[in-house]
Design an enzyme around this catalytic site. Structure first.
Site, PDB file in Angstrom:
ATOM      1  N   GLN A 110      57.051  54.402  66.451  1.00 50.40           N
ATOM      2  CA  GLN A 110      58.203  53.869  66.912  1.00 50.40           C
ATOM      3  C   GLN A 110      59.352  54.732  66.618  1.00 50.40           C
ATOM      4  OE1 GLN A 110      58.087  50.575  68.155  1.00 50.40           O
ATOM      5  NE2 GLN A 110      56.176  50.043  67.545  1.00 50.40           N
ATOM      6  N   LYS A 139      53.631  54.476  73.766  1.00 45.42           N
ATOM      7  CA  LYS A 139      55.050  53.709  73.514  1.00 45.42           C
ATOM      8  C   LYS A 139      56.417  54.694  73.952  1.00 45.42           C
ATOM      9  CE  LYS A 139      53.137  51.619  69.088  1.00 45.42           C
ATOM     10  NZ  LYS A 139      53.051  50.197  69.498  1.00 45.42           N
ATOM     11  N   ASP A 174      54.312  58.086  60.053  1.00 45.87           N
ATOM     12  CA  ASP A 174      54.176  57.369  61.257  1.00 45.87           C
ATOM     13  C   ASP A 174      55.368  57.302  62.250  1.00 45.87           C
ATOM     14  OD1 ASP A 174      53.767  55.288  63.018  1.00 45.87           O
ATOM     15  OD2 ASP A 174      52.915  53.683  61.718  1.00 45.87           O
ATOM     16  N   HIS A 204      52.779  49.303  59.356  1.00 44.77           N
ATOM     17  CA  HIS A 204      51.746  48.753  60.280  1.00 44.77           C
ATOM     18  C   HIS A 204      50.474  48.949  59.785  1.00 44.77           C
ATOM     19  CE1 HIS A 204      49.543  48.780  64.050  1.00 44.77           C
ATOM     20  NE2 HIS A 204      50.471  48.373  64.542  1.00 44.77           N
ATOM     21  N   CYS A 213      50.664  43.229  63.563  1.00 47.57           N
ATOM     22  CA  CYS A 213      50.020  44.042  62.898  1.00 47.57           C
ATOM     23  C   CYS A 213      50.654  44.491  61.594  1.00 47.57           C
ATOM     24  CB  CYS A 213      49.708  45.389  63.764  1.00 47.57           C
ATOM     25  SG  CYS A 213      48.844  44.943  64.872  1.00 47.57           S
TER      26      CYS A 213
END
Lengths: 409, 146
Positions: A201, A224, A198, A121, A364
């Protein structure tokens, strides 16, 4: 997991959009919020809104307990060893930028390398580009396999003893690929590099154990994972955080302030300058309670089932291109696609007329789009409240989209 | 909204421009080149304009994007060819008003462009329609200063 029960916890889902029941398939952009989270925010503002760590008064104590209690919930949620390792931020972007601005700028020099992947991302690309520019370090990319996954051999070939930072997303927001973080971390450590993850997600959808992964930093976003917007977390190993300088200076993060010099509070507060995101943290705590009550394993199993069902049904539609692994067991609940020659914007507009919310664009992730040789794609992403029935509606909508555009052409 | 309402957006003349774009390509030599993109969605346009004696004598575009952005680019190039700079910019202002649902002189004959009026009912798509026009404005305004 009873889907009707779960849906009943999300008030927003019970509405019509453009004359049709809402089918929300954009949770990878932001998830919907259960009533418990909405109530936690409401209760804070109605009953104990107050600043933290200052007041002697009763409301101040209650707010501090709520805020610090949320920190402990996060610690348990990702199984961090120490509560001092949990820093509240505005979201994944701020968390990654904190590592870049503090750790990376202080520790990297010319000749050093930062390694990321083609699927990242923008929030896990641009901070490192900026670090590379200011320190003279080199930014390197791990290539992708044909199906969009990463091979450990490519990781070994890209990471070298000059590599100081490896930063990889745990789950791709476009391909749904689940990356082998534990193995990549091992390779990073063997080469003397630190590992940044990261987790934007992954944390909404699967159990995460930062000690088991052995990563050095881990970033996540509350919104999220059923929490409010504007709250996120940076996890970092204590020994690393202790040796890092704060990025923001001001109230809340200081110990003593003199005319020309000041000292910082201990961890984690030295990284939380200014009045913190109190309501957001309390809301995130409520979201964690909610997810744990349902069980991350159950959520993940449900999403795997939906992804398999969707891949199967969507593949039956003629003219469908699906990006990423075709094997649902390798995927989180994200399906990125294009249909015939219809531009994804037009797909999203036609689906919206049917009450179906999907994302269209580059998500993104422009370097990944280039790799996919697609200027834009449409994306349907699933969460615990989605059903097979909704996927049927998506597929019907896609067939209609194709027909609609073949009529006008 | 139903599929019928979509017809207010996807008018036949729009689809015609999308399928058979007018003035597709790049102008050679001493033309103005303007690159513009829509960072939220990835649409991009490269517009070339040839201006002589305060007049747009030729216009071509290349790009990638949805039906609305590409048909709008096609219609825009068609509309400004042969216009003087002032009139082209005036047209751009009228188009912008139309997109925002503001009143504009309805006696004006806007030709094919009128088909884009329905876009104003789809707020998420207005930026698609205005991309090419913004590129044109930029080119003519900056070119004017040179």
């Amino acid at each position: 997991m009873n889907i009707q029960d779960i849906r009943s916890y999300f008030p927003i889902l019970h509405q019509e959009v453009n004359g049709n029941p809402l089918v929300y398939l954009d949770s990878a952009a932001t998830s919907q919020k259960p009533v418990k989270v909405i109530e936690a925010l409401d209760e804070y503002y109605r009953e104990y809104n107050s600043n933290v760590h200052r007041g002697v008064h009763t409301l101040g104590t209650r707010a501090t307990d709520g805020y610090e209690g949320a920190r402990e919930k996060v610690r348990k949620f990702i199984n961090a060893k120490h509560i001092q390792e949990i820093i509240f931020t505005r979201g994944t972007t701020t968390s990654l930028n904190t590592v870049a601005a503090s750790y990376a700028r202080a520790n990297l020099k010319e000749g050093d390398e930062i390694v990321i992947t083609y699927m990242e991302h923008h929030s896990n690309i641009i901070p490192w580009q900026q670090v590379a520019k200011s320190t003279g370090a080199t930014l390197k990319y791990i290539p992708l396999q044909e199906d969009g996954t990463i091979s450990l051999e490519d990781v070994r070939n890209t990471v070298s003893t000059n590599t100081k930072i490896v930063s990889v997303m745990q789950v791709s927001n476009v391909l749904g690929v689940i990356n082998p973080i534990k193995e990549i971390t091992k390779i990073a450590h063997e080469n003397g590099a630190i590992m940044v993850v990261d987790g934007a997600q992954s944390t909404p959808h699967m159990n995460v154990d930062v000690q088991d992964l052995d990563c050095d930093f881990f970033a996540l976003s509350g919104h999220k994972m059923c929490g409010p917007t504007g709250i996120g977390v940076l996890y970092g190993k204590k020994e690393l955080l202790e040796n890092m300088e704060p990025v923001e200076f001001g109230g809340e993060m200081i110990d003593f302030v003199d005319l020309y010099d000041s000292t910082w509070k201990e961890l984690p507060w030295k990284f939380e300058g200014g009045t913190p995101i109190i309501a957001g943290a309390i809301g995130l705590g409520a979201a964690i309670d909610f997810l744990e009550e349902i069980g991350l394993d159950n959520i993940q199993a449900h999403e795997h089932k939906l992804a398999a069902y969707a891949l199967n049904k969507m593949n039956e539609v003629e003219g469908m291109t699906i990006y990423g692994p075709k094997d649902a067991s390798k995927k989180a609940g994200v399906v990125t696609f294009n249909i015939a020659d219809v531009h994804p914007h037009d797909v999203a507009t036609v689906l919206d007329a049917e009450g179906i919310a999907v994302r269209a664009g580059h998500h993104c992730a422009q370097p990944l789009m280039k790799w996919l040789k697609a200027s834009a794609t449409a994306r349907a992403s699933f969460y615990l409240y989605n059903s097979e029935d909704e996927i049927d509606k998506l597929v019907e909508g896609l067939v209609k989209t194709k027909e609609y555009f073949s009529d006008v052409f | 909204m139903s599929f019928n309402n979509l017809d207010t957006l996807y008018r036949q003349v729009i689809m015609d421009h999308y399928k058979k774009p007018r003035n597709k390509g790049v102008l050679e030599d001493d033309s103005l080149t303007i690159n513009m993109n829509n960072p939220t969605c990835g649409d991009r346009i490269q517009l070339s304009l040839k201006v002589e004696d305060g007049k747009v004598v030729d216009a071509k575009f290349e790009g990638e994007g949805c039906s609305i952005s590409m048909s709008s680019a096609s219609m825009m190039t068609q509309a400004i060819k042969g216009q003087n700079i002032e009139d082209a910019l005036k047209l751009s202002k009228i188009f912008s008003d139309m997109m925002q649902g503001k009143d504009y002189d309805e006696d004006l004959d806007l030709g094919d462009i009128e088909a884009l009026q329905g876009v104003s009912k789809f707020p998420a798509r207005i930026k698609c329609a205005t991309l090419a026009w913004k590129a044109m404005e930029k080119g003519l305004n900056d070119g004017d200063k040179q």
